[in-house]
Design a protein around this motif. Structure first.
Motif, PDB file in Angstrom:
ATOM      1  N   ASP A  91      48.308  27.346  34.036  1.00 56.06           N
ATOM      2  CA  ASP A  91      47.591  28.347  33.850  1.00 56.06           C
ATOM      3  C   ASP A  91      47.369  29.447  34.683  1.00 56.06           C
ATOM      4  N   GLU A  92      48.237  30.630  34.412  1.00 55.67           N
ATOM      5  CA  GLU A  92      48.403  31.628  35.309  1.00 55.67           C
ATOM      6  C   GLU A  92      47.146  32.222  35.715  1.00 55.67           C
ATOM      7  N   LYS A  93      46.212  32.321  34.753  1.00 56.76           N
ATOM      8  CA  LYS A  93      44.811  32.877  35.092  1.00 56.76           C
ATOM      9  C   LYS A  93      43.974  32.171  35.930  1.00 56.76           C
ATOM     10  N   LEU A  94      43.993  30.734  35.967  1.00 62.40           N
ATOM     11  CA  LEU A  94      43.299  30.045  36.774  1.00 62.40           C
ATOM     12  C   LEU A  94      43.809  29.951  37.988  1.00 62.40           C
TER      13      LEU A  94
END
Length: 438
Positions: free
Chosen positions: A42-45
């Motif tokens: 998950d790039e945002k995480l």
């Protein structure tokens, strides 16, 4: 000089990794694969994790375990524990179940006062400094009013400011010693912001104070910082029962067990070599919960160990008594914790852990953490005074050894069965693996 770099922090993450691989790794592709394997998909995480600290290249995972069946003040808890050491979660869980059948744990917060200090050098008459402090103290409070407004609405704020003379220990050294209540926040940023304003006010007011001579006017601020030693931010946790109620499968003689258990605690009270290891076991439980809930375990460690030496000799953090057929075991420790601010509001697993604990206040968390430390110590001392620490610990450590030698699932099943009736040691596991593979 080889392998040095300027402007490393300004590089992108991929550029940092490439420099690192080029400078220090011979098998670059294997190293790159390992670094990337621990990125979150998950790039945002992952971006959130990258921004926790500086110069991030990947994530370093610790297992998050759960110790269930804790009954604390008649409320049930499953306690989250982030730790890499085998047998810690198992020992806490076993102690929780043992005391569940004997009334559970009782815990209470004794006090919640936190401390910060402005350290300064003053070369002059102490009586004049004392008079000046009385003059400037209201100004110190008023100049921080805008900073404390929000905290005061929640019931916290600055409790008091004292002038302390430390010049006998260090020439010309004095302190503003301030106490704070920070409610559900750990409060480090709040305290440090207030302290820096104290320092600014102190310095500017000294320059204008007419009774000071020129040298006295120019007092020198050394630093302004909170203290992680919080002897008045205390929590107590305990368990107790009649001695005959200690009887269990592995405690056939409860009277003998109680006496031996107390002797072990008494040894930790008077022998620092034992006390350090004894308290380390307590911190296994405490640190694991502190880390899982997004608090600063280094600050907690420093403060707790200082408290263990508060009377001039390092001693046990736990205590035991046998009185009129009753067994009591307790701990009283300083814990400055928070359930708002810091990682508690941004780390997804910290939020998860706090939800698991039924969204505790800071005081609630102090009780839970103290209980975890007490449970861990009970489990360790119980093992030491009955079967010995290695029997249980090494069986828990067995899986680490099997993973070290890349045992297959089939091999693991066979070897776990084998060591149910055989002593676990590193050499015996290696020998068993080699024999199995032959």
């Amino acid at each position: 000089m080889p392998n040095t770099i300027s402007g490393f922090s300004k590089l992108s993450k991929s550029q940092k990794i490439e420099w690192l691989l080029d400078s220090y790794f011979t098998e670059k592709e294997n190293a790159r694969t390992l670094v990337e394997r621990y990125w979150n998909s998950d790039e945002k995480l992952q971006k959130l994790h990258d921004e926790f600290i500086e110069n991030t290249i990947t994530n370093y995972y610790l297992p998050l375990g759960v110790a269930p069946n804790f009954l604390i003040n008649n409320t049930f808890f499953a306690i989250p524990m982030a730790i890499e050491e085998s047998s810690v979660v198992a020992a806490a869980s076993k102690a929780a179940k043992f005391w569940l059948e004997r009334g559970g744990f009782k815990a209470k917060v004794v006090s919640t006062e936190k401390i910060g200090q402005v350290h300064f050098i003053y070369k002059g008459d102490f009586k004049k400094l004392t008079t000046f402090f009385k003059h400037v103290k209201p100004k110190l409070m008023s100049d921080t009013a805008s900073m404390t407004k929000s905290m005061e609405r929640r019931g916290g704020g600055i409790l008091d400011i004292e002038l302390r003379n430390k010049s006998e220990d260090l020439p010309n050294y004095y302190q503003l010693h301030a106490t704070f209540e920070t409610m559900d926040a750990m409060g480090a940023n709040f305290i440090n912001t207030c302290l820096e304003q104290f320092a600014t006010t102190l310095k500017s007011e000294a320059l204008q104070y007419e009774d000071f001579n020129d040298e006295e006017k120019h007092l020198s601020i050394v630093m302004s910082i909170l203290s992680n030693y919080v002897p008045n931010c205390l929590v107590r946790a305990e368990v107790s029962c009649k001695i005959e109620d200690l009887k269990s499968i592995d405690i056939p003689n409860p009277e003998e067990f109680a006496q031996k258990f107390k002797q072990a605690i008494d040894i930790a009270k008077i022998e620092p070599y034992r006390a350090v290891t004894h308290n380390k076991g307590i911190m296994n439980g405490i640190d694991a919960v502190v880390l899982a809930t997004g608090n600063d375990f280094r600050a907690v460690e420093a403060g707790v160990h200082a408290y263990a030496a508060k009377d001039g000799k390092y001693t046990s953090l736990t205590h035991c008594s046998i009185d009129n057929g009753n067994f009591k075991f307790w701990i009283e420790i300083p814990l400055a914790l928070g359930t708002v601010g810091g990682l508690t509001s941004i780390h997804p697993l910290v939020k998860f852990a706090l939800q698991m604990l039924q969204k505790p206040t800071a005081k609630d968390l102090m009780k839970i953490v103290a209980v975890a430390g007490l449970a861990q110590n009970f489990g360790a001392v119980k093992s030491l005074t009955t079967t010995g620490i290695q029997e249980g610990h090494m069986k828990m450590h067995l899986m680490n050894i099997l993973n070290q030698f890349e045992a297959t699932d089939t091999e693991k099943l066979q070897l776990i069965e084998h060591f149910k009736t055989n002593v676990v040691s590193h050499s015996s596991v290696v020998e068993a693996i080699e024999n199995l593979r032959k």
